[in-house]
Design an enzyme around this catalytic site. Structure first.
Site, PDB file in Angstrom:
ATOM      1  N   SER A   1      36.727  50.019  40.529  1.00 29.31           N
ATOM      2  CA  SER A   1      37.870  50.489  41.309  1.00 29.31           C
ATOM      3  C   SER A   1      38.460  51.762  40.705  1.00 29.31           C
ATOM      4  O   SER A   1      39.227  52.452  41.351  1.00 29.31           O
ATOM      5  CB  SER A   1      38.947  49.408  41.339  1.00 29.31           C
ATOM      6  OG  SER A   1      39.426  49.192  40.025  1.00 29.31           O
TER       7      SER A   1
ATOM      8  N   GLY B   1      41.775  43.822  42.212  1.00 30.77           N
ATOM      9  CA  GLY B   1      42.179  42.458  41.873  1.00 30.77           C
ATOM     10  C   GLY B   1      43.195  41.854  42.819  1.00 30.77           C
ATOM     11  O   GLY B   1      43.430  40.654  42.814  1.00 30.77           O
TER      12      GLY B   1
ATOM     13  N   CYS C   1      32.520  46.145  37.269  1.00 27.99           N
ATOM     14  CA  CYS C   1      33.755  45.613  37.832  1.00 27.99           C
ATOM     15  C   CYS C   1      33.608  44.102  37.912  1.00 27.99           C
ATOM     16  O   CYS C   1      32.715  43.595  38.603  1.00 27.99           O
ATOM     17  CB  CYS C   1      33.942  46.217  39.228  1.00 27.99           C
ATOM     18  SG  CYS C   1      35.234  45.424  40.187  1.00 27.99           S
ATOM     19  N   ASN C   2      34.474  43.395  37.200  1.00 29.01           N
ATOM     20  CA  ASN C   2      34.408  41.930  37.215  1.00 29.01           C
ATOM     21  C   ASN C   2      34.780  41.362  38.582  1.00 29.01           C
ATOM     22  O   ASN C   2      34.194  40.385  39.039  1.00 29.01           O
ATOM     23  CB  ASN C   2      35.382  41.360  36.182  1.00 29.01           C
ATOM     24  CG  ASN C   2      34.930  41.617  34.758  1.00 29.01           C
ATOM     25  OD1 ASN C   2      34.352  40.748  34.123  1.00 29.01           O
ATOM     26  ND2 ASN C   2      35.171  42.813  34.246  1.00 29.01           N
ATOM     27  N   THR C   3      35.775  41.994  39.222  1.00 31.95           N
ATOM     28  CA  THR C   3      36.290  41.448  40.473  1.00 31.95           C
ATOM     29  C   THR C   3      35.207  41.386  41.548  1.00 31.95           C
ATOM     30  O   THR C   3      35.025  40.351  42.202  1.00 31.95           O
ATOM     31  CB  THR C   3      37.496  42.299  40.950  1.00 31.95           C
ATOM     32  OG1 THR C   3      38.435  42.382  39.866  1.00 31.95           O
ATOM     33  CG2 THR C   3      38.168  41.688  42.144  1.00 31.95           C
TER      34      THR C   3
ATOM     35  N   CYS D   1      38.144  41.988  32.666  1.00 32.84           N
ATOM     36  CA  CYS D   1      38.351  43.099  33.602  1.00 32.84           C
ATOM     37  C   CYS D   1      37.996  44.330  32.798  1.00 32.84           C
ATOM     38  O   CYS D   1      38.460  44.474  31.652  1.00 32.84           O
ATOM     39  CB  CYS D   1      39.796  43.164  34.082  1.00 32.84           C
ATOM     40  SG  CYS D   1      40.194  44.712  34.939  1.00 32.84           S
TER      41      CYS D   1
HETATM   42  N1  DGL Z   1      38.015  46.904  36.617  1.00 30.82           N
HETATM   43  C1  DGL Z   1      37.850  45.939  37.646  1.00 30.82           C
HETATM   44  C2  DGL Z   1      37.475  44.596  37.113  1.00 30.82           C
HETATM   45  O1  DGL Z   1      36.763  44.523  36.123  1.00 30.82           O
HETATM   46  C3  DGL Z   1      38.831  45.980  38.798  1.00 30.82           C
HETATM   47  C4  DGL Z   1      40.282  46.007  38.460  1.00 30.82           C
HETATM   48  C5  DGL Z   1      41.167  46.206  39.666  1.00 30.82           C
HETATM   49  O2  DGL Z   1      41.035  47.208  40.366  1.00 30.82           O
HETATM   50  O3  DGL Z   1      42.005  45.322  39.930  1.00 30.82           O
HETATM   51  O4  DGL Z   1      37.789  43.565  37.683  1.00 30.82           O
END
Ligand code: DGL
Length: 265
Positions: free
Chosen positions: A14, A46, A76-78, A186
């Site tokens: 993101s 998120g 990106c984890n999300t 994240c």
């Molecule tokens: N950096 C992202 C993650 O690892 C997304 C964070 C976001 O935009 O809320 O989830």
């Protein structure tokens, strides 16, 4: 289009979070060509619905497909938590989500209590808990959402008092659980390590990017997809909004030279 060994590796997030992954991968694979996309117009991911996240991810995957990538790293984890299962069979290139392979490695560690800091959408999916307990049902997991942290990082406000208070509030809650390890679930959160380590020793935190980079390298090697050219690779960065802000915030991990804004996101 045929995938070649010198085709680029795509990265997306993101915003600046994925740069923590990119930097690790680039360090161990300097000869690869890279394309990074930060969806700054639509951040924070998120706080988005699964339907919105799927729409964003499909647009980004299509953009990277047109760039003829040989692989896409979901930095990106999300989206790894919410979207990966829905798109993993839809593209003819390698797709690397961050949570699933890293959780597998973590579950093999000799620890029984693991804390996870993640975005609300990642926490709601319970992807970390499921993936950790799939491999080791004895692990106790506490997942805590930290909605304000992504914006702090995107705004480059890590050193402010309000950042310290936001981190302290979540650390207080986490430490009551007495975790043996805390996963920064994240990719934005490693930017807050200086603040996090005010409240707990550095070796309690797991930054998944480090393990993830090794997993990616190993898999590309096993599939004979590594770039064989013996020279430094290229890199292209793109965002969907606020390029200057991105460059400045990302500079904690990586110096970006130029970064055009793409309009179709
Ligand atoms: N950096 C992202 C993650 O690892 C997304 C964070 C976001 O935009 O809320 O989830």
């Amino acid at each position: 289009m045929t995938r070649l060994n010198n085709s680029p590796i795509g990265f997306f997030d993101s915003g600046v979070g994925g740069v923590t992954v990119f930097e690790q991968v680039k360090k161990i694979l300097p000869n690869e060509n890279y394309i990074y996309f930060g969806d700054t117009k639509n951040m924070p991911y998120g706080e988005k619905t699964p339907e919105q996240l799927l729409e964003f991810a499909v647009n980004i995957f299509d953009f990277l497909k047109n760039k003829n990538v040989k692989a896409v790293v979901m930095a990106c984890n999300t989206t790894s938590a919410v979207v990966y299962d829905k798109i993993k069979d839809k593209y003819h290139f390698e797709i690397y989500p961050i949570i699933q392979p890293v959780a597998k490695k973590i579950s093999q560690m000799p620890v029984k209590k693991i804390g996870i800091f993640a975005t609300p959408a990642t926490v709601n999916s319970h992807c970390y808990k499921k993936e950790l307990q799939k491999n080791n049902p004895d692990i106790e997991v506490l997942e805590i959402p930290c909605p304000s942290w992504v914006k702090i990082v995107e705004n480059g406000e890590e050193k402010t008092e309000s950042a310290r208070l936001a981190v302290k509030e979540k650390m207080d809650e986490m430490l009551k659980f007495s975790p043996e390890k805390i996963v920064l679930g994240c990719t934005h959160y490693p930017y807050l390590l200086d603040v996090l380590t005010e409240f707990a020793p550095a070796n309690i935190f797991i930054n998944p990017s480090v393990e993830f980079a090794g997993i990616i390298k190993e898999d590309l090697w096993a599939k004979n997809l590594l770039n064989q050219q013996d020279m430094k690779g290229s890199e292209e960065f793109y965002v969907s909004a606020n390029p200057e802000k991105f460059k400045k915030s990302a500079s904690l991990f990586y110096q970006i030279k130029s970064i055009p804004t793409l309009k179709n996101f």
